[in-house]
Design an enzyme around this catalytic site. Structure first.
Site, PDB file in Angstrom:
ATOM      1  N   VAL A 113      47.362  17.861  59.309  1.00 51.66           N
ATOM      2  CA  VAL A 113      47.034  16.569  59.584  1.00 51.66           C
ATOM      3  C   VAL A 113      47.423  15.971  60.831  1.00 51.66           C
ATOM      4  CG1 VAL A 113      45.795  16.238  57.592  1.00 51.66           C
ATOM      5  CG2 VAL A 113      48.355  15.139  57.714  1.00 51.66           C
ATOM      6  N   CYS A 147      37.213   3.767  56.816  1.00 47.75           N
ATOM      7  CA  CYS A 147      36.620   2.792  55.860  1.00 47.75           C
ATOM      8  C   CYS A 147      36.928   3.642  54.165  1.00 47.75           C
ATOM      9  CB  CYS A 147      35.544   2.166  56.000  1.00 47.75           C
ATOM     10  SG  CYS A 147      35.144   0.853  54.873  1.00 47.75           S
ATOM     11  N   HIS A 162      41.580  19.322  56.767  1.00 49.00           N
ATOM     12  CA  HIS A 162      41.918  18.115  55.745  1.00 49.00           C
ATOM     13  C   HIS A 162      42.130  16.908  56.546  1.00 49.00           C
ATOM     14  CE1 HIS A 162      43.783  21.311  52.813  1.00 49.00           C
ATOM     15  NE2 HIS A 162      42.367  21.103  52.839  1.00 49.00           N
ATOM     16  N   GLY A 197      51.882  29.906  57.770  1.00 52.63           N
ATOM     17  CA  GLY A 197      52.822  28.946  57.187  1.00 52.63           C
ATOM     18  C   GLY A 197      51.934  28.238  56.157  1.00 52.63           C
ATOM     19  N   THR A 198      51.339  29.001  55.422  1.00 55.80           N
ATOM     20  CA  THR A 198      50.638  28.308  54.090  1.00 55.80           C
ATOM     21  C   THR A 198      50.860  29.050  52.623  1.00 55.80           C
ATOM     22  OG1 THR A 198      48.645  27.488  53.127  1.00 55.80           O
ATOM     23  CG2 THR A 198      48.449  29.515  54.674  1.00 55.80           C
ATOM     24  N   SER A 199      51.136  28.117  51.957  1.00 53.98           N
ATOM     25  CA  SER A 199      51.251  28.842  50.593  1.00 53.98           C
ATOM     26  C   SER A 199      49.949  29.240  49.967  1.00 53.98           C
ATOM     27  CB  SER A 199      51.795  27.612  49.498  1.00 53.98           C
ATOM     28  OG  SER A 199      50.860  26.598  49.417  1.00 53.98           O
TER      29      SER A 199
HETATM   30  C1  BJW Z   1      56.948  28.341  57.012  1.00 55.65           C
HETATM   31  C2  BJW Z   1      57.947  27.877  57.603  1.00 55.65           C
HETATM   32  C3  BJW Z   1      58.098  28.224  58.870  1.00 55.65           C
HETATM   33  C4  BJW Z   1      58.117  26.880  55.452  1.00 55.65           C
HETATM   34  N1  BJW Z   1      57.191  29.009  59.238  1.00 55.65           N
HETATM   35  N2  BJW Z   1      55.923  29.064  57.327  1.00 55.65           N
HETATM   36  C5  BJW Z   1      41.864  25.210  40.579  1.00 55.65           C
HETATM   37  C6  BJW Z   1      41.624  26.354  41.182  1.00 55.65           C
HETATM   38  C7  BJW Z   1      40.850  26.208  42.647  1.00 55.65           C
HETATM   39  C8  BJW Z   1      40.910  24.923  43.161  1.00 55.65           C
HETATM   40  C9  BJW Z   1      41.116  23.913  42.374  1.00 55.65           C
HETATM   41  C10 BJW Z   1      41.450  23.927  41.146  1.00 55.65           C
HETATM   42  N3  BJW Z   1      41.599  22.864  40.602  1.00 55.65           N
HETATM   43  C11 BJW Z   1      41.441  21.867  41.690  1.00 55.65           C
HETATM   44  C12 BJW Z   1      40.981  22.595  42.641  1.00 55.65           C
HETATM   45  C13 BJW Z   1      40.497  21.918  43.916  1.00 55.65           C
HETATM   46  C14 BJW Z   1      41.832  21.549  44.745  1.00 55.65           C
HETATM   47  C15 BJW Z   1      42.699  22.590  44.826  1.00 55.65           C
HETATM   48  O1  BJW Z   1      42.806  23.451  45.708  1.00 55.65           O
HETATM   49  N4  BJW Z   1      43.841  22.397  44.018  1.00 55.65           N
HETATM   50  C16 BJW Z   1      44.967  23.240  43.870  1.00 55.65           C
HETATM   51  C17 BJW Z   1      46.212  22.776  44.277  1.00 55.65           C
HETATM   52  C18 BJW Z   1      44.877  23.985  42.276  1.00 55.65           C
HETATM   53  N5  BJW Z   1      41.342  21.240  46.058  1.00 55.65           N
HETATM   54  C19 BJW Z   1      40.534  20.239  46.337  1.00 55.65           C
HETATM   55  O2  BJW Z   1      40.708  19.322  45.475  1.00 55.65           O
HETATM   56  C20 BJW Z   1      40.008  20.225  47.823  1.00 55.65           C
HETATM   57  N6  BJW Z   1      38.560  19.351  47.765  1.00 55.65           N
HETATM   58  C21 BJW Z   1      37.570  20.231  47.086  1.00 55.65           C
HETATM   59  O3  BJW Z   1      37.913  21.318  46.402  1.00 55.65           O
HETATM   60  O4  BJW Z   1      36.600  19.621  47.039  1.00 55.65           O
HETATM   61  C22 BJW Z   1      35.387  20.070  46.354  1.00 55.65           C
HETATM   62  C23 BJW Z   1      35.808  19.669  44.834  1.00 55.65           C
HETATM   63  C24 BJW Z   1      35.464  18.110  44.514  1.00 55.65           C
HETATM   64  C25 BJW Z   1      35.831  17.585  43.255  1.00 55.65           C
HETATM   65  C26 BJW Z   1      36.120  18.611  42.242  1.00 55.65           C
HETATM   66  C27 BJW Z   1      36.217  19.707  42.503  1.00 55.65           C
HETATM   67  C28 BJW Z   1      35.918  20.394  43.744  1.00 55.65           C
HETATM   68  C29 BJW Z   1      40.699  19.055  48.650  1.00 55.65           C
HETATM   69  C30 BJW Z   1      42.104  19.612  49.018  1.00 55.65           C
HETATM   70  C31 BJW Z   1      42.538  18.484  49.728  1.00 55.65           C
HETATM   71  C32 BJW Z   1      44.346  18.716  49.915  1.00 55.65           C
HETATM   72  N7  BJW Z   1      44.993  17.825  50.485  1.00 55.65           N
HETATM   73  C33 BJW Z   1      46.531  17.912  50.684  1.00 55.65           C
HETATM   74  C34 BJW Z   1      46.909  16.363  51.491  1.00 55.65           C
HETATM   75  C35 BJW Z   1      46.210  16.180  52.616  1.00 55.65           C
HETATM   76  C36 BJW Z   1      46.676  14.700  53.252  1.00 55.65           C
HETATM   77  C37 BJW Z   1      48.091  14.741  53.394  1.00 55.65           C
HETATM   78  O5  BJW Z   1      48.620  15.461  54.433  1.00 55.65           O
HETATM   79  O6  BJW Z   1      48.755  13.764  52.809  1.00 55.65           O
HETATM   80  O7  BJW Z   1      46.444  18.902  51.946  1.00 55.65           O
HETATM   81  S1  BJW Z   1      47.424  18.427  49.741  1.00 55.65           S
HETATM   82  C38 BJW Z   1      48.597  19.653  50.698  1.00 55.65           C
HETATM   83  O8  BJW Z   1      48.351  20.829  50.657  1.00 55.65           O
HETATM   84  C39 BJW Z   1      47.873  19.317  52.199  1.00 55.65           C
HETATM   85  C40 BJW Z   1      48.084  20.587  52.883  1.00 55.65           C
HETATM   86  O9  BJW Z   1      46.965  20.756  53.798  1.00 55.65           O
HETATM   87  C41 BJW Z   1      47.556  21.603  51.397  1.00 55.65           C
HETATM   88  C42 BJW Z   1      48.202  22.922  51.603  1.00 55.65           C
HETATM   89  O10 BJW Z   1      49.480  23.033  51.818  1.00 55.65           O
HETATM   90  P1  BJW Z   1      50.211  24.052  52.552  1.00 55.65           P
HETATM   91  O11 BJW Z   1      49.810  23.561  54.054  1.00 55.65           O
HETATM   92  O12 BJW Z   1      49.787  25.565  52.479  1.00 55.65           O
HETATM   93  O13 BJW Z   1      51.788  23.821  52.746  1.00 55.65           O
HETATM   94  P2  BJW Z   1      52.756  24.089  51.539  1.00 55.65           P
HETATM   95  O14 BJW Z   1      53.891  23.272  51.621  1.00 55.65           O
HETATM   96  O15 BJW Z   1      51.807  24.546  50.296  1.00 55.65           O
HETATM   97  O16 BJW Z   1      53.206  25.695  52.180  1.00 55.65           O
HETATM   98  C43 BJW Z   1      53.930  25.749  53.269  1.00 55.65           C
HETATM   99  C44 BJW Z   1      54.396  27.098  53.640  1.00 55.65           C
HETATM  100  O17 BJW Z   1      54.834  27.267  54.683  1.00 55.65           O
HETATM  101  C45 BJW Z   1      55.128  27.713  52.393  1.00 55.65           C
HETATM  102  O18 BJW Z   1      54.781  28.886  52.043  1.00 55.65           O
HETATM  103  C46 BJW Z   1      56.523  28.189  53.265  1.00 55.65           C
HETATM  104  O19 BJW Z   1      57.296  28.996  52.756  1.00 55.65           O
HETATM  105  C47 BJW Z   1      56.091  28.235  54.528  1.00 55.65           C
HETATM  106  N8  BJW Z   1      57.096  27.784  55.528  1.00 55.65           N
HETATM  107  N9  BJW Z   1      58.588  26.943  56.798  1.00 55.65           N
HETATM  108  C48 BJW Z   1      56.267  29.604  58.879  1.00 55.65           C
HETATM  109  N10 BJW Z   1      59.133  27.760  59.639  1.00 55.65           N
HETATM  110 ZN    ZN Z   2      33.738  -0.273  55.816  1.00 56.06          ZN
END
Ligand code: BJW
Ligand code: ZN
Length: 252
Positions: A108, A132, A124, A193-195
């Site tokens: 983001v 809003c 995201h 760079g994603t888990s």
């Molecule tokens: C390096 C490095 C270097 C370090 N070089 N690499 C069960 C099963 C499946 C799905 C679900 C479930 N239960 C619920 C869900 C759905 C849920 C979900 O997926 N949950 C799981 C966690 C279980 N998903 C949602 O809710 C999504 N919406 C959705 O599904 O809607 C439909 C629905 C609605 C209602 C009910 C059911 C379904 C929405 C997901 C929104 C995620 N939001 C966030 C916050 C964004 C806002 C903010 O920034 O504040 O997004 S959470 C956070 O995680 C953020 C990220 O974009 C996202 C992913 O994380 P990312 O980018 O992978 O980061 P990390 O820290 O996890 O990993 C970093 C990696 O980098 C690591 O591996 C390091 O090793 C590596 N690294 N240094 C390269 N130098």
């Molecule tokens: Zn409004």
């Protein structure tokens, strides 16, 4: 010395007509933006249950705004790193050949755009925009004076919130639809760079692989989808990507 990638990946990228890259927080780690799930990551210190869902926002908007305002400040002060720049160079090289490149990002922070990437799908949202909490009003970041009072919507008067996707919320329809479409039609997909634990974003490399693309992951440690990809490159994106992109674009 960055981790090695295969000649096969280089050859695949050289001949690919459609490339898709999924990025996550790790791509911005070397710029100084904290990741979520690493040791010392955001979820180590802060609770997603209290900060990254709509109910938490309605319950304690002051706390959620304070956290996002801090993160907005961090992001405004950082710069794209060599990993972001290499992806922008790969896009430019493919585009010159009339080939397609999509950068699907979970981030983001807007750093890909600042590095020069053009064809970006932000799954995201963007932390530098606000919207809003009730109506459709959206705005590019306004300078929030949180010490006074929480920002409200000029159209309906309800609370503004950051334009990001919280847990349980739908992803933006166009971006998600297009991301799934291009993932299912690409020749090469990089997951960087994603888990890869958050869905539906993690479907991008999974769907690409299922549709026959060559999928490579670049991450310092294995992710949740490592076992499903063709090639795992263990290393930092800011170190691996510049070498990989040079090998693809500069050699004959
Ligand atoms: C390096 C490095 C270097 C370090 N070089 N690499 C069960 C099963 C499946 C799905 C679900 C479930 N239960 C619920 C869900 C759905 C849920 C979900 O997926 N949950 C799981 C966690 C279980 N998903 C949602 O809710 C999504 N919406 C959705 O599904 O809607 C439909 C629905 C609605 C209602 C009910 C059911 C379904 C929405 C997901 C929104 C995620 N939001 C966030 C916050 C964004 C806002 C903010 O920034 O504040 O997004 S959470 C956070 O995680 C953020 C990220 O974009 C996202 C992913 O994380 P990312 O980018 O992978 O980061 P990390 O820290 O996890 O990993 C970093 C990696 O980098 C690591 O591996 C390091 O090793 C590596 N690294 N240094 C390269 N130098
Ligand atoms: Zn409004």
């Amino acid at each position: 010395m960055p981790a090695a990638f295969s000649n096969r990946l280089v050859e695949r990228l050289k001949t690919a007509r459609r490339v898709v890259v999924l990025t996550g927080a790790g791509v911005s780690a070397e710029s100084g933006v904290p990741t979520f799930r690493d040791k010392d990551g955001l979820w180590d210190k802060f609770s997603p249950a209290e900060l990254a869902n709509f109910d938490a926002f309605m319950k304690n908007p002051e706390l959620v705004w304070e956290w996002y305002h801090w993160r907005q400040t961090v992001i405004k002060d950082v710069r794209p790193n060599p990993g972001h720049v290499a992806l922008a160079e790969l896009e430019a090289w493919l585009t010159r050949k009339d080939h397609s490149f999509y950068l699907v990002t979970q981030n983001v922070d807007g750093l890909h755009r600042r590095a020069g990437s053009k064809c970006i799908l932000e799954l995201h949202g963007n932390i530098l925009r606000n919207k809003c909490s009730v109506c459709n009003f959206k705005t590019d970041a306004i300078d929030l004076q949180l010490s006074e009072k929480l920002p409200t919507c000029p159209d309906c008067g309800k609370l503004l919130r950051p334009d990001v996707v919280w847990f349980g919320e739908m992803l933006p329809e166009f971006e998600l639809g297009r991301a799934m479409e291009v993932a299912s039609a690409c020749d090469v997909c990089l997951s960087v760079g994603t888990s890869a634990v958050v869905y539906p974003a993690a479907f991008v490399p999974v769907n690409a692989r299922n549709a026959g693309a060559y999928v490579a992951e670049i991450n310092p440690e294995p992710s949740a989808i490592s076992h499903t990809v063709d090639e795992v490159i263990l290393g930092k994106s800011g170190e691996v990507l510049p070498h990989l992109v040079t090998a693809v674009t500069k050699a004959s």
